[in-house]
Structures are given as structure tokens and as C-alpha cells.
Design an enzyme around this catalytic site. Structure first.
Site, PDB file in Angstrom:
ATOM      1  N   SER A 147      -5.157   4.656 -15.732  1.00  0.00           N
ATOM      2  CA  SER A 147      -6.282   4.358 -16.611  1.00  0.00           C
ATOM      3  C   SER A 147      -6.996   5.655 -16.963  1.00  0.00           C
ATOM      4  O   SER A 147      -6.898   6.658 -16.246  1.00  0.00           O
ATOM      5  CB  SER A 147      -7.260   3.422 -15.886  1.00  0.00           C
ATOM      6  OG  SER A 147      -8.461   3.261 -16.619  1.00  0.00           O
ATOM      7  N   TYR A 160     -13.208   0.286  -9.155  1.00  0.00           N
ATOM      8  CA  TYR A 160     -12.060   0.291 -10.069  1.00  0.00           C
ATOM      9  C   TYR A 160     -11.537   1.715 -10.252  1.00  0.00           C
ATOM     10  O   TYR A 160     -10.333   1.965 -10.173  1.00  0.00           O
ATOM     11  CB  TYR A 160     -12.480  -0.296 -11.414  1.00  0.00           C
ATOM     12  CG  TYR A 160     -11.382  -0.321 -12.453  1.00  0.00           C
ATOM     13  CD1 TYR A 160     -10.436  -1.340 -12.460  1.00  0.00           C
ATOM     14  CD2 TYR A 160     -11.298   0.663 -13.435  1.00  0.00           C
ATOM     15  CE1 TYR A 160      -9.427  -1.373 -13.425  1.00  0.00           C
ATOM     16  CE2 TYR A 160     -10.307   0.644 -14.397  1.00  0.00           C
ATOM     17  CZ  TYR A 160      -9.370  -0.380 -14.380  1.00  0.00           C
ATOM     18  OH  TYR A 160      -8.375  -0.401 -15.329  1.00  0.00           O
TER      19      TYR A 160
END
Length: 256
Positions: A147, A160
Site C-alpha cells: 500500500s 493498518y
């Protein structure tokens, strides 16, 4: 005619978390490139719906394998079944992931563990099991879906980002161990993409305007924007590329 370096016709690919969103788009891209693709998820109903949808275009090259990628025993059994029923896995895409936004001071132990298990442990478990089978064959491609948050963080997503930063380093560590066995392990780092999981952010006009202004490309990513990067990392074109994360973010990481 496409370049032979990008030819993956006939390979078998496993894409985890592929009943929707990015995983589904990546599965479709591999099917379009001539692979047999095994879809994975825990929701058997959603998985079957996606299989039917894709099978309308790609026939019996679309398979499913429902198992929990955070459960080591389930992973071992699931991978064994795929190789018995469909064939040797030549391409693995570790795409399973979940997001939970909450201020750090309010983040619960349970939510931390769920993100860690889903986003990081699953890639370790599935990657290890598939690599054990790739190693004797001396070839294989593993692509971990990292990501933008493997590198940069916003408030409310500390957990996250920790899992995605860990996935970046797992990618490099897998490269170190598996590279000598003929296996390339790389990552793709999506920026801000318009998917089911980000629909609330896309609908937030203030946030959407920030994304468009912050991104040199001037827009949110569309899931199909990731397919080219995957086909490169899944094909012989990337045989000397290992341990890298290719950021597909419209340029966001490059600018202040």
C-alpha cells in the site's frame, strides 16, 4: 502480438481475497492474459458469484478455493487441494486485506490483532506454503499487495500502516530467502483507489478533493490501473526484479 517476455499463458495463479475490489480486478487481468485463476475468500456465496461472472468470459479457467488465509492448517490443506485439482501454482497474489480506521488511543486489542492476522500473517502463511511447492520447481512469482501506507501514514490508520509496512519488509525478506530458489517476490503499492472498501472516502467530497489535489494524476485510481503492474511482476519480464515494491499511486508519494 504481445512481447513473449510478458507471456504467462497456461500458468496457474492463486489470488487471495478475490471476490471483489482489487483482488477481483487482478484475477480478471490474469485471466485475460491466459492464466487459469483460483479465486480465494471465506464467503463462499460471494466467491461463487464472482466465479460465475468471470466464467461467462473465461469458462473453466476460473476456479475457487474457499479457505481462511489466517489459519495455518486451512492454508496447508487449501494449497494442497489447489495443486491436486488445478495444477502447480506458478503465480501467487497475496491480496487479502482489511482496513479499520480509529484513533490510536481508542484502538482495541481485538482490532489490532484482526488487522495483523488479515493483512500480514496471511501473506506469510500462504506465501510460505506456496513457496514450499515452488522451490523444487525452481520457479515462481509471488506478488504481495502492499500500500501507499507501506511508506506514509495519515491519522487514524496507525495499525493498518504498521501491517502494510510489515508486508513491505516481509516482501524483502522473502526475496532474500527465496531468490536463490528461482522465486521472485515483489509488491504492488496501490495509492488511493476507488473500491467498495473506500466508497465512504470517495463519497466524502472534501476528502476526495484532497486526494485529487494531492495526486499528480489528479484523480483516484481505478482498479484496472493495477493490472499492468501485476502482469509485469507475474511474467518473465521481471525475472531479475526481486524484493521491490512498485507503487501505483498516480505520483502521490513523489510530491509534497
Amino acid at each position: 502480438m504481445s512481447h513473449p517476455l510478458f507471456d504467462i499463458t497456461g500458468d496457474t495463479a492463486l489470488v487471495t481475497g478475490s471476490s471483489r475490489g482489487i483482488g477481483k480486478a487482478l484475477a480478471r487481468g490474469l485471466l485475460e492474459a491466459g492464466c487459469t485463476v483460483v479465486l480465494n475468500g471465506r464467503d463462499t456465496t460471494a466467491l461463487e458469484e464472482t466465479r460465475k461472472e468471470l466464467a461467462a468470459s473465461f469458462g473453466d479457467r476460473v476456479r475457487t478455493a474457499a479457505f481462511d488465509v489466517t489459519d495455518s492448517a486451512a492454508v496447508t490443506a487449501g494449497i494442497a487441494r489447489i495443486e491436486e485439482e488445478t495444477g502447480p501454482i506458478g503465480i501467487l497474489v497475496n491480496n487479502t486485506g482489511v482496513q479499520h480506521r480509529s484513533p490510536l488511543l481508542e484502538f482495541t486489542d481485538a482490532d489490532w490483532q484482526r488487522l495483523l492476522d488479515t493483512n500480514l500473517t496471511s501473506a506469510f502463511l500462504v506465501g510460505r506454503e506456496v513457496a514450499r511447492r515452488m522451490a523444487p520447481r525452481q520457479r515462481g512469482k509471488i506478488v504481495n499487495i502492499c500500500s501507499l501506507q507501506s511508506e506514509a501514514v495519515r491519522p487514524g490508520i496507525a495499525a493498518y500502516s504498521a501491517t502494510k509496512g510489515g508486508l513491505k519488509m516481509l516482501t524483502k525478506g522473502m526475496c532474500a530467502d527465496l531468490g536463490p530458489l528461482g522465486i521472485q517476490v515483489n509488491g504492488i503499492g496501490p495509492g488511493y483507489f476507488d473500491t467498495e472498501l473506500t466508497s465512504a472516502l470517495v463519497a466524502d467530497e472534501e476528502f476526495s478533493a484532497w486526494v485529487r489535489k494531492r495526486t499528480p494524476a489528479g484523480r483516484w485510481g481505478a482498479v484496472d490501473d493495477l493490472v499492468g503492474a501485476l502482469l509485469f511482476l507475474a511474467s518473465p519480464a521481471s525475472d531479475f526484479v526481486n524484493g521491490q515494491v512498485l507503487y501505483v499511486d498516480g505520483g502521490m508519494l513523489s510530491v509534497l
